[in-house]
Design a protein around this motif. Structure first.
Motif, PDB file in Angstrom:
ATOM      1  N   GLY A  69      20.231  53.447  64.163  1.00 48.51           N
ATOM      2  CA  GLY A  69      20.309  52.572  63.010  1.00 48.51           C
ATOM      3  C   GLY A  69      18.966  52.005  62.579  1.00 48.51           C
ATOM      4  N   LYS A  70      17.916  52.277  63.326  1.00 47.83           N
ATOM      5  CA  LYS A  70      16.592  51.741  63.009  1.00 47.83           C
ATOM      6  C   LYS A  70      15.748  52.794  62.318  1.00 47.83           C
ATOM      7  N   ALA A  71      16.206  53.237  61.180  1.00 48.29           N
ATOM      8  CA  ALA A  71      15.462  54.253  60.421  1.00 48.29           C
ATOM      9  C   ALA A  71      14.081  53.734  60.085  1.00 48.29           C
ATOM     10  N   GLY A  72      13.103  54.596  60.247  1.00 50.57           N
ATOM     11  CA  GLY A  72      11.748  54.242  59.869  1.00 50.57           C
ATOM     12  C   GLY A  72      10.994  53.473  60.916  1.00 50.57           C
ATOM     13  N   ALA A  73      11.501  53.432  62.145  1.00 51.32           N
ATOM     14  CA  ALA A  73      10.798  52.718  63.201  1.00 51.32           C
ATOM     15  C   ALA A  73       9.462  53.378  63.507  1.00 51.32           C
ATOM     16  N   MET A  74       9.330  54.648  63.165  1.00 50.21           N
ATOM     17  CA  MET A  74       8.126  55.409  63.445  1.00 50.21           C
ATOM     18  C   MET A  74       7.902  56.365  62.286  1.00 50.21           C
ATOM     19  N   SER A  75       6.643  56.608  61.967  1.00 46.46           N
ATOM     20  CA  SER A  75       6.299  57.627  60.984  1.00 46.46           C
ATOM     21  C   SER A  75       5.335  58.602  61.629  1.00 46.46           C
ATOM     22  N   GLU A 109       1.827  64.526  48.931  1.00 47.84           N
ATOM     23  CA  GLU A 109       2.656  64.250  50.099  1.00 47.84           C
ATOM     24  C   GLU A 109       4.113  64.070  49.708  1.00 47.84           C
ATOM     25  N   ILE A 110       4.963  64.223  50.719  1.00 46.21           N
ATOM     26  CA  ILE A 110       6.399  64.028  50.532  1.00 46.21           C
ATOM     27  C   ILE A 110       6.965  63.459  51.822  1.00 46.21           C
ATOM     28  N   TYR A 111       8.036  62.672  51.681  1.00 43.32           N
ATOM     29  CA  TYR A 111       8.666  62.058  52.843  1.00 43.32           C
ATOM     30  C   TYR A 111       9.989  62.736  53.149  1.00 43.32           C
ATOM     31  N   ALA A 112      10.277  62.834  54.442  1.00 48.51           N
ATOM     32  CA  ALA A 112      11.573  63.314  54.919  1.00 48.51           C
ATOM     33  C   ALA A 112      11.923  62.445  56.130  1.00 48.51           C
ATOM     34  N   ARG A 113      13.071  62.673  56.714  1.00 47.05           N
ATOM     35  CA  ARG A 113      13.502  61.924  57.910  1.00 47.05           C
ATOM     36  C   ARG A 113      13.946  62.905  58.981  1.00 47.05           C
ATOM     37  N   ASP A 114      13.668  62.579  60.241  1.00 47.79           N
ATOM     38  CA  ASP A 114      14.167  63.411  61.333  1.00 47.79           C
ATOM     39  C   ASP A 114      15.611  63.001  61.645  1.00 47.79           C
ATOM     40  N   PRO A 115      16.295  63.674  62.572  1.00 46.94           N
ATOM     41  CA  PRO A 115      17.694  63.349  62.854  1.00 46.94           C
ATOM     42  C   PRO A 115      17.928  61.912  63.303  1.00 46.94           C
ATOM     43  N   GLN A 116      16.896  61.245  63.780  1.00 50.86           N
ATOM     44  CA  GLN A 116      17.026  59.868  64.233  1.00 50.86           C
ATOM     45  C   GLN A 116      16.643  58.871  63.143  1.00 50.86           C
ATOM     46  N   GLY A 117      16.194  59.368  61.994  1.00 55.15           N
ATOM     47  CA  GLY A 117      15.847  58.487  60.882  1.00 55.15           C
ATOM     48  C   GLY A 117      14.383  58.130  60.808  1.00 55.15           C
ATOM     49  N   ASN A 118      13.555  58.652  61.714  1.00 53.97           N
ATOM     50  CA  ASN A 118      12.117  58.398  61.650  1.00 53.97           C
ATOM     51  C   ASN A 118      11.521  59.148  60.469  1.00 53.97           C
ATOM     52  N   ARG A 119      10.548  58.533  59.821  1.00 56.58           N
ATOM     53  CA  ARG A 119       9.938  59.142  58.652  1.00 56.58           C
ATOM     54  C   ARG A 119       8.930  60.206  59.036  1.00 56.58           C
ATOM     55  N   ILE A 120       9.012  61.340  58.365  1.00 60.92           N
ATOM     56  CA  ILE A 120       8.039  62.426  58.492  1.00 60.92           C
ATOM     57  C   ILE A 120       7.302  62.501  57.164  1.00 60.92           C
ATOM     58  N   ILE A 121       5.991  62.386  57.200  1.00 56.77           N
ATOM     59  CA  ILE A 121       5.186  62.519  55.996  1.00 56.77           C
ATOM     60  C   ILE A 121       4.493  63.872  56.086  1.00 56.77           C
ATOM     61  N   LEU A 122       4.850  64.749  55.184  1.00 59.76           N
ATOM     62  CA  LEU A 122       4.201  66.060  55.092  1.00 59.76           C
ATOM     63  C   LEU A 122       3.163  65.951  53.981  1.00 59.76           C
ATOM     64  N   TYR A 123       1.921  66.310  54.270  1.00 62.11           N
ATOM     65  CA  TYR A 123       0.914  66.206  53.220  1.00 62.11           C
ATOM     66  C   TYR A 123      -0.004  67.428  53.204  1.00 62.11           C
ATOM     67  N   GLN A 124      -0.413  67.748  52.008  1.00 59.26           N
ATOM     68  CA  GLN A 124      -1.369  68.835  51.779  1.00 59.26           C
ATOM     69  C   GLN A 124      -2.619  68.200  51.207  1.00 59.26           C
ATOM     70  N   PRO A 125      -3.751  68.312  51.921  1.00 57.40           N
ATOM     71  CA  PRO A 125      -4.972  67.681  51.433  1.00 57.40           C
ATOM     72  C   PRO A 125      -5.438  68.269  50.111  1.00 57.40           C
ATOM     73  N   SER A 126      -6.132  67.424  49.324  1.00 55.98           N
ATOM     74  CA  SER A 126      -6.648  67.911  48.041  1.00 55.98           C
ATOM     75  C   SER A 126      -7.961  68.635  48.237  1.00 55.98           C
TER      76      SER A 126
END
Length: 126
Positions: A69-75, A109-126
């Motif tokens: 229930g603690k989505a976003g506790a870690m990125s 960049e774009i945000y997604a969540r893992d199965p536990q709700g932690n944020r994954i930031i995928l980014y492509q450098p400019s």
């Protein structure tokens, strides 16, 4: 007083069901954990990052009981060479981005969540 010299960092994620999270990150990263103790611990090695996923000790379960229930506790930020390919991959795993592509000073960049709700930031450098 001299400060300690830190040599290596490890990002550790607590997960009550660590095998599910290990399976997700194995699929996301395209590799099996280098260290693996079933139902207890797994560790992935990336350039510049060690990612450990562990099941808390029984005595610590209360502290982690509400983890899902603690989505976003870690990125976790992962640099990719092709953002669209990364979006296609994480969507195929069943965890599509939560928003649209953003333009930041460091690239796209774009945000997604893992199965536990932690944020994954995928980014492509400019």
């Amino acid at each position: 007083m001299s400060l300690p010299q830190y040599r290596v960092g490890l990002l550790a994620i607590a997960a009550i069901n660590c095998e599910d999270l290990l399976q997700f990150y194995a699929q996301l990263l395209g590799q099996e954990p280098q260290a693996h103790i079933p139902n207890i611990y797994g560790e992935f090695q990336l350039t510049g990052l060690r990612l450990g996923i562990f099941k808390p000790q029984q005595t610590d379960m209360g502290e982690f009981a509400s983890l899902p229930g603690k989505a976003g506790a870690m990125s976790i930020c992962l640099e990719v060479a092709d953002l669209e390919a990364a979006i296609t991959h994480i969507t195929a795993l069943g965890y599509p981005p939560t928003d649209t592509i953003r333009i930041a000073a460091h690239g796209r960049e774009i945000y997604a969540r893992d199965p536990q709700g932690n944020r994954i930031i995928l980014y492509q450098p400019s």
